[in-house]
Design a protein around this motif. Sequence first.
Motif, short mmCIF file in Angstrom:
data_model
loop_
_atom_site.label_atom_id
_atom_site.label_comp_id
_atom_site.label_asym_id
_atom_site.label_seq_id
_atom_site.Cartn_x
_atom_site.Cartn_y
_atom_site.Cartn_z
N GLU A 77 17.50 -20.16 -19.11
CA GLU A 77 16.93 -20.87 -19.89
C GLU A 77 17.87 -21.87 -20.50
OE1 GLU A 77 14.20 -19.23 -22.54
OE2 GLU A 77 13.77 -21.10 -23.77
N GLN A 78 19.01 -21.24 -21.08
CA GLN A 78 20.13 -21.94 -21.73
C GLN A 78 20.52 -23.27 -20.92
OE1 GLN A 78 20.81 -21.90 -24.81
NE2 GLN A 78 22.03 -23.68 -24.36
N ASP A 79 20.70 -23.16 -19.42
CA ASP A 79 21.17 -24.22 -18.64
C ASP A 79 20.22 -25.32 -18.67
OD1 ASP A 79 23.20 -22.69 -17.43
OD2 ASP A 79 21.87 -21.75 -16.04
N TYR A 80 18.91 -25.12 -18.88
CA TYR A 80 17.93 -26.29 -18.92
C TYR A 80 18.22 -26.88 -20.41
CZ TYR A 80 15.07 -24.74 -15.06
OH TYR A 80 14.58 -24.61 -13.85
N TYR A 81 18.42 -26.26 -21.43
CA TYR A 81 18.53 -26.75 -22.66
C TYR A 81 20.07 -27.46 -22.85
CZ TYR A 81 14.85 -24.42 -24.81
OH TYR A 81 13.56 -23.81 -24.91
N THR A 82 21.12 -27.32 -21.99
CA THR A 82 22.15 -28.05 -21.77
C THR A 82 21.72 -29.48 -21.53
OG1 THR A 82 23.41 -26.23 -21.14
CG2 THR A 82 24.46 -28.16 -20.77
N GLY A 83 20.97 -29.80 -20.63
CA GLY A 83 20.73 -31.11 -20.37
C GLY A 83 19.58 -31.50 -21.21
N ILE A 84 18.79 -30.83 -21.74
CA ILE A 84 17.78 -31.30 -22.89
C ILE A 84 18.60 -32.14 -23.90
CG2 ILE A 84 16.05 -30.75 -24.41
CD1 ILE A 84 15.02 -28.90 -22.24
N HIS A 85 19.93 -30.98 -24.44
CA HIS A 85 20.27 -31.50 -25.72
C HIS A 85 21.29 -32.76 -25.31
CE1 HIS A 85 19.16 -28.37 -28.25
NE2 HIS A 85 19.76 -27.21 -27.63
N SER A 86 21.65 -32.79 -24.19
CA SER A 86 22.83 -33.89 -23.60
C SER A 86 22.14 -35.01 -23.32
CB SER A 86 23.85 -33.46 -23.00
OG SER A 86 24.89 -34.34 -22.61
N LYS A 87 21.82 -34.92 -21.91
CA LYS A 87 21.32 -36.31 -21.13
C LYS A 87 19.98 -36.71 -21.80
CE LYS A 87 20.94 -38.65 -16.90
NZ LYS A 87 21.27 -38.87 -15.58
N LEU A 88 19.03 -35.67 -22.54
CA LEU A 88 17.66 -36.20 -22.47
C LEU A 88 17.66 -36.45 -24.16
CD1 LEU A 88 14.70 -36.50 -21.99
CD2 LEU A 88 14.40 -34.15 -22.43
N MET A 89 17.86 -35.37 -24.87
CA MET A 89 17.65 -35.68 -26.45
C MET A 89 18.86 -36.89 -26.98
SD MET A 89 14.89 -34.97 -27.26
CE MET A 89 15.08 -35.84 -28.99
N GLY A 90 19.97 -36.72 -26.29
CA GLY A 90 21.30 -37.46 -26.66
C GLY A 90 20.73 -39.13 -26.52
N GLN A 91 20.18 -39.19 -25.37
CA GLN A 91 19.65 -40.51 -24.93
C GLN A 91 18.32 -41.12 -25.86
OE1 GLN A 91 20.95 -42.50 -21.20
NE2 GLN A 91 20.02 -40.61 -20.58
N ILE A 92 17.55 -39.91 -26.00
CA ILE A 92 16.46 -40.42 -26.98
C ILE A 92 16.67 -40.36 -28.42
CG2 ILE A 92 14.10 -39.29 -28.05
CD1 ILE A 92 13.71 -38.27 -25.25
N ASN A 93 17.60 -39.78 -28.86
CA ASN A 93 18.24 -39.79 -30.29
C ASN A 93 18.72 -41.18 -30.50
OD1 ASN A 93 17.12 -37.53 -31.54
ND2 ASN A 93 18.57 -36.29 -30.93
N LEU A 94 19.61 -41.49 -29.23
CA LEU A 94 20.29 -42.80 -29.31
C LEU A 94 19.09 -43.85 -29.69
CD1 LEU A 94 23.06 -44.67 -29.00
CD2 LEU A 94 22.44 -44.52 -26.67
N VAL A 95 18.23 -43.89 -28.75
CA VAL A 95 17.28 -45.03 -29.03
C VAL A 95 16.60 -44.98 -30.36
CG1 VAL A 95 15.02 -45.83 -28.42
CG2 VAL A 95 16.58 -44.89 -26.65
N HIS A 96 16.41 -44.00 -30.91
CA HIS A 96 15.78 -43.78 -32.26
C HIS A 96 16.70 -44.52 -33.26
CE1 HIS A 96 11.78 -41.56 -32.31
NE2 HIS A 96 12.39 -41.08 -31.41
N ILE A 97 18.10 -44.18 -33.21
CA ILE A 97 18.93 -44.41 -34.34
C ILE A 97 19.50 -45.60 -34.17
CG2 ILE A 97 21.42 -44.19 -35.09
CD1 ILE A 97 20.79 -40.97 -34.38
N ALA A 98 19.86 -46.32 -32.42
CA ALA A 98 20.12 -47.86 -32.39
C ALA A 98 19.31 -48.80 -32.94
CB ALA A 98 20.41 -47.65 -31.00
N GLN A 99 17.87 -48.51 -32.83
CA GLN A 99 16.93 -49.59 -33.11
C GLN A 99 17.15 -49.78 -34.71
OE1 GLN A 99 12.72 -48.43 -33.67
NE2 GLN A 99 13.47 -46.58 -34.42
#
Length: 199
Positions: A77-99
Amino acid sequence: MKILVIGATGTIGSAVYNTLKEQYNEVYGAHRNSVSYPIDITHKSSIEGLFKNLPKLDAVINTAGTAVWKSFSELSEQDYYTGIHSKLMGQINLVHIAQEYLNDNASITLTTGILAEHYEPNTTALSFINGAIHSFINTASNELKRGIRLNAVAPGAIAGDFPNNQKFAGHFPVTIQDVVACYKQLLINKSTGTIYKKY
Ligand SMILES: NC(=O)c1ccc[n+]([C@@H]2O[C@H](COP(=O)([O-])OP(=O)(O)OC[C@H]3O[C@@H](n4cnc5c(N)ncnc54)[C@H](OP(=O)(O)O)[C@@H]3O)[C@@H](O)[C@H]2O)c1
């Protein structure tokens, strides 16, 4: 045009950064271990910190973000969370903040990849991230304010990173020049909600 490229020392990011530098006056190259423009997209405070230190931008291109490569049977399960925290939520948070920090009609470009829709062994924990980002873009691009655009480039394997004569996820590698051209195109055209597939 003022442009921020995140992941600017990577295979894709360095090519995007160096190409845009030749054409535009103000291009900022950020990455995790940068001295001038450090950013860790897995931490919202780090994303905010960088934007606070930059002038208002016309475009952000993100090429940073990782996920775990393992066979399905080995994945925790932790392996999935690695990608969720980095490539997924990293990019989603970037959009929220960048705007909040971008100029009107600015452009945000994320990075996904061929694995969103084509099978390659050992990539389950990465492919679902790419697919999730595509769904995120389909929706969020309609709700961004002030004309801000949101798109992604989905490259195949990059020639040089992978052997030219070997298929990856059913397709031969693509040249880095062709992939950079996709980022450039999304920068200057008026599209939003586009997943620019290059494979
Ligand atoms: N290469 C390919 O063939 C290919 C094909 C299709 C899709 N993709 C996708 O394209 C993206 C980039 O791949 P790549 O091969 O260019 O990557 P890469 O060569 O490994 O480079 C990654 C870049 O991102 C930075 N970075 C990594 N984690 C970060 C974080 N948490 N916060 C901020 N910066 C971070 C690194 O900076 P530091 O060195 O300072 O850590 C580096 O500049 C990935 O999402 C990958 O899945 C790649």
